[in-house]
Design a protein around this motif. Structure first.
Motif, PDB file in Angstrom:
ATOM      1  N   MET A   7       0.802  -1.230   0.000  1.00 15.08           N
ATOM      2  CA  MET A   7       0.000   0.000   0.000  1.00 15.08           C
ATOM      3  C   MET A   7       0.835   1.281   0.000  1.00 15.08           C
ATOM      4  N   ASP A   8       2.162   1.158   0.230  1.00 15.82           N
ATOM      5  CA  ASP A   8       2.972   2.376   0.229  1.00 15.82           C
ATOM      6  C   ASP A   8       3.398   2.764  -1.182  1.00 15.82           C
ATOM      7  N   ILE A  43      -2.064   2.429  -4.957  1.00 21.49           N
ATOM      8  CA  ILE A  43      -3.159   3.327  -4.560  1.00 21.49           C
ATOM      9  C   ILE A  43      -3.966   3.713  -5.810  1.00 21.49           C
ATOM     10  N   ILE A  98      -6.118   0.822  -6.949  1.00 22.28           N
ATOM     11  CA  ILE A  98      -7.306   0.651  -6.105  1.00 22.28           C
ATOM     12  C   ILE A  98      -8.352   1.715  -6.444  1.00 22.28           C
ATOM     13  N   ILE A 100      -2.813  -6.888   2.999  1.00 24.27           N
ATOM     14  CA  ILE A 100      -3.455  -5.598   3.279  1.00 24.27           C
ATOM     15  C   ILE A 100      -4.154  -5.075   2.020  1.00 24.27           C
ATOM     16  N   TYR A 138      -5.268  -6.902  -0.282  1.00 26.87           N
ATOM     17  CA  TYR A 138      -6.431  -7.782  -0.453  1.00 26.87           C
ATOM     18  C   TYR A 138      -7.630  -7.272   0.355  1.00 26.87           C
ATOM     19  N   THR A 139      -7.392  -6.917   1.602  1.00 27.77           N
ATOM     20  CA  THR A 139      -8.487  -6.430   2.461  1.00 27.77           C
ATOM     21  C   THR A 139      -9.121  -5.188   1.839  1.00 27.77           C
ATOM     22  N   ILE A 140      -8.269  -4.302   1.316  1.00 34.24           N
ATOM     23  CA  ILE A 140      -8.767  -3.049   0.751  1.00 34.24           C
ATOM     24  C   ILE A 140      -9.520  -3.306  -0.561  1.00 34.24           C
ATOM     25  N   HIS A 176     -11.012  -5.943  -1.447  1.00 42.24           N
ATOM     26  CA  HIS A 176     -12.273  -6.620  -1.097  1.00 42.24           C
ATOM     27  C   HIS A 176     -13.342  -5.595  -0.725  1.00 42.24           C
ATOM     28  N   GLU A 177     -12.938  -4.635   0.118  1.00 44.75           N
ATOM     29  CA  GLU A 177     -13.886  -3.597   0.554  1.00 44.75           C
ATOM     30  C   GLU A 177     -14.323  -2.717  -0.623  1.00 44.75           C
ATOM     31  N   GLU A 209     -18.088  -2.346  -1.920  1.00 51.22           N
ATOM     32  CA  GLU A 209     -18.690  -1.010  -1.920  1.00 51.22           C
ATOM     33  C   GLU A 209     -19.236  -0.654  -3.306  1.00 51.22           C
ATOM     34  N   THR A 240     -18.149 -12.862  -2.203  1.00 54.24           N
ATOM     35  CA  THR A 240     -16.912 -12.578  -1.456  1.00 54.24           C
ATOM     36  C   THR A 240     -15.702 -13.327  -1.992  1.00 54.24           C
ATOM     37  N   PHE A 285      -6.937 -13.732  -1.770  1.00 53.36           N
ATOM     38  CA  PHE A 285      -5.488 -13.669  -1.585  1.00 53.36           C
ATOM     39  C   PHE A 285      -4.897 -14.988  -2.075  1.00 53.36           C
TER      40      PHE A 285
END
Lengths: 388, 215
Positions: free
Chosen positions: A189-190, A195, A198, A223, A225-227, A229-230, A234, A247, A252
């Motif tokens: 994510m850095d 970014i 996404i 991390i 993956y979590t983002i 997914h959301e 959304e 889902t 991952f």
């Protein structure tokens, strides 16, 4: 009596001169503009033959010197003590001892011992003033263009071919009844590219949900993956199709580069997605992914800011977003005032960079040919001062 | 010819060939190697994270803070750990929203921390390297430096999104994209050479380490 006093005074002066000499010839200074993790040590070269020095440090609360450095040049009498293995702690006093070395590297004698000293963490790094000014400028430009965009002014964005094809690509997948594969790069994510990837995933997933197509998003970072997914969840909600969100569409695989590639290649061969989107940061896997997608006959749109991987995507994909086009994509797709305002601010920054490039070059050349002033050169160089 | 008698070399050779079988088509052997690779890599990652992250950054510092009665040290480890643990709320349908908190922290942290390095490396360093500080018509280096400046300026024109690529801007941007493509061509050739050396390495393993055909 007077003689005794004189002898005592001479003795005291002699003894103190021995100690004064030893600590005076070693000067310890704090390295400015840092987090207190470095000290600068200077000493005088001894008046006998030496071939190098060993630098020892005694930390407060310990009773043993540790070797923090070795110099094999007799004329070098400066050393910066910065070693993560032996970190300096701000506020903790240390003492240095310099020992001279002979040509075989054997220790000769103690050059001197420093006084107790401790590092200080600086509140502000003045070497980064230009970064601070640039950041402040970006924020001001951002706020300005955000307000303009909110008022509906200056929303024009030039045509970006790869993004115009996105609708067509998702439509094709819908017609063929096959999924869309979206790989958000292999970075964390850095990474700005992640970014951006996404940010693009949102509008793409929304379009996919509207068309009632399936999207597959394999991930290599937990991390990310979590983002993702959301974001996909959304987007389905925004499209009014929360029930259609599965889902297991976003998953991952592994964080090992080529194991991930092997798995995604397998997905491409078995699921046969009609559209492959490779957006984000990629390394050596770029051609492996794009080539496999090419074999399956999918429409492929790629985008990355990895200069070394762009040629492979250009070769094997139908459309490629080059560098900053990737960052512009989310604004282009969504026409969201916030994102469009950001894009406009970036354009202003580029204009400033252009101005700096041409302006400083021109002034430097004028100075080089006509003025010959070193002061002007220093001023021009300080504008771009890049120090850590 | 001296075929290897080492079991691990045989296994590596077998897995290399199963992976290469993908070049023919997707098949059961490739699927086996793919699943083995993914499974082994995930297992390995879990072990690495457990020992080098969970123990090193959570369990050991907490133990140390408790033993030293260091309240601040304890809090400094505990707070990020709790934020990290919030990711696991995704396993619950009703509490899944909690995962958005660490996401917000992660996004905010990484976006913020990348601002200064991005400005320094992507802007200042590049501008510093491109600026023409002197020009000597008799020196080839000066002409290269001028070419670099022209290349960067025209390429920047290509990346303007607020202006329509027509007229002067369009023509300048076209020159810029030529520069970009020439750079990509050079990069392509260079990287392909590196990839071929990787292939040579693998073939060398098969013919030397495994089959012993070549010395």
């Amino acid at each position: 009596m007077v003689k005794i006093i004189l002898i005592l005074i001479s003795l005291a002066v002699f003894i103190s001169s021995i100690f004064a000499d030893q600590s005076d010839i070693i000067e310890v200074r704090d390295v400015p503009n840092d987090d207190g993790s470095a000290l600068l040590i200077n000493w005088e070269k001894p008046d006998y033959d030496v071939y190098g020095y060993q630098i020892y440090r005694l930390d407060q609360g310990t009773n043993e010197y540790i070797q923090v450095g070795e110099i094999t040049n007799a004329d070098q009498t400066e050393f910066i003590d910065y070693d993560p293995r032996y970190p300096l702690i701000p506020g903790v006093q240390v003492q240095y001892k310099i020992i001279s070395l002979d040509h075989l590297g054997n220790e000769l004698e103690v050059v001197g011992t420093s006084e107790l000293f401790s590092t200080q963490a600086s509140l502000f790094n003045f070497y980064k003033v230009n970064s601070f000014i640039a950041t402040a400028f970006i924020f001001v430009a951002l706020i300005l263009f955000l307000n303009l965009a909110r008022k509906g002014k200056g929303l024009f964005i030039r045509k970006i071919a790869g993004l115009d094809a996105l609708d067509e690509a998702v439509g094709r997948a819908t017609e063929m009844g096959k999924p869309v594969l979206y790989v958000p790069g292999l970075s964390t994510m850095d990474d700005v590219a992640t970014i951006a990837a996404i940010n693009i995933l949102g509008p793409v997933a929304k379009k996919v949900a509207e068309y009632e197509t399936k999207i597959i998003v394999p991930n290599t970072n937990p991390i990310v993956y979590t983002i993702t997914h959301e974001v996909v969840k959304e987007s389905y909600l925004e499209a009014g199709r929360p029930d259609a969100f599965d889902t297991d569409q976003v998953y991952f695989i592994t964080d090992v580069q080529f194991a991930f590639v092997a798995a995604v290649n397998g997905v491409m061969m078995r699921e046969k997605p009609a559209t492959n989107l490779f957006l984000g940061m990629f390394w050596a896997e770029s051609l492996l992914l794009a080539e496999t997608g090419n074999i399956t006959g999918a429409i492929q749109i790629a985008g990355t800011d990895a200069v070394t991987q762009l040629p492979f995507f250009i070769t094997a994909c139908d459309y490629t977003l080059i560098g900053e086009e990737l960052y512009a994509a989310s604004a282009y797709l969504s026409r969201d005032p916030i994102l469009v305002g950001t894009l406009k601010a970036q354009d202003l920054e580029k204009a400033v960079i252009l101005f700096l490039l041409l302006g400083i070059s021109l002034f430097s050349l004028i100075n080089f040919y006509f003025i010959h002033s070193s002061a002007i050169n220093r001023i021009l160089a300080s504008i771009l001062m890049v120090n850590s | 010819m001296s075929i290897s008698t080492n079991l691990w070399v045989w296994l590596a050779a077998f897995l290399t060939l199963t992976i290469y079988s993908f070049l023919y088509k997707d098949n059961i052997m490739y699927k086996f190697a793919e699943h083995l690779f993914v499974g082994a890599s995930v297992g390995w990652s879990i072990a690495i994270i457990w020992h080098l992250t969970v123990f090193q950054y959570i369990i050991d510092p907490i133990k140390e803070a408790v033993l030293n009665k260091d309240v601040l040290g304890f809090i400094l480890v505990l707070v990020p750990t709790i934020i990290g643990l919030m990711y696991f709320s995704r396993f619950s349908r009703s509490k899944g929203w909690i995962a958005r908190w660490p996401i917000a922290v992660t996004m905010g942290y990484y976006t913020g921390i990348s601002i200064t390095p991005s400005i320094e490396t992507n802007i200042f360093k590049q501008v510093e390297g491109t600026i023409l500080t002197s020009f000597n018509p008799g020196s080839l280096g000066s002409w290269w430096a001028l070419l670099l400046l022209v290349g960067v300026v025209t390429t920047l024109f290509y990346f303007f999104f607020s202006v329509k690529h027509a007229g002067f801007v369009g023509r300048t941007a076209k020159v810029g994209i030529w520069f970009v493509m020439i750079a990509f061509g050079a990069s392509f050739g260079y990287t392909v050479m590196a990839r071929v050396s990787l292939l040579i390495g693998r073939i060398q393993f098969l013919l030397h380490d495994w089959l012993g055909i070549i010395k």
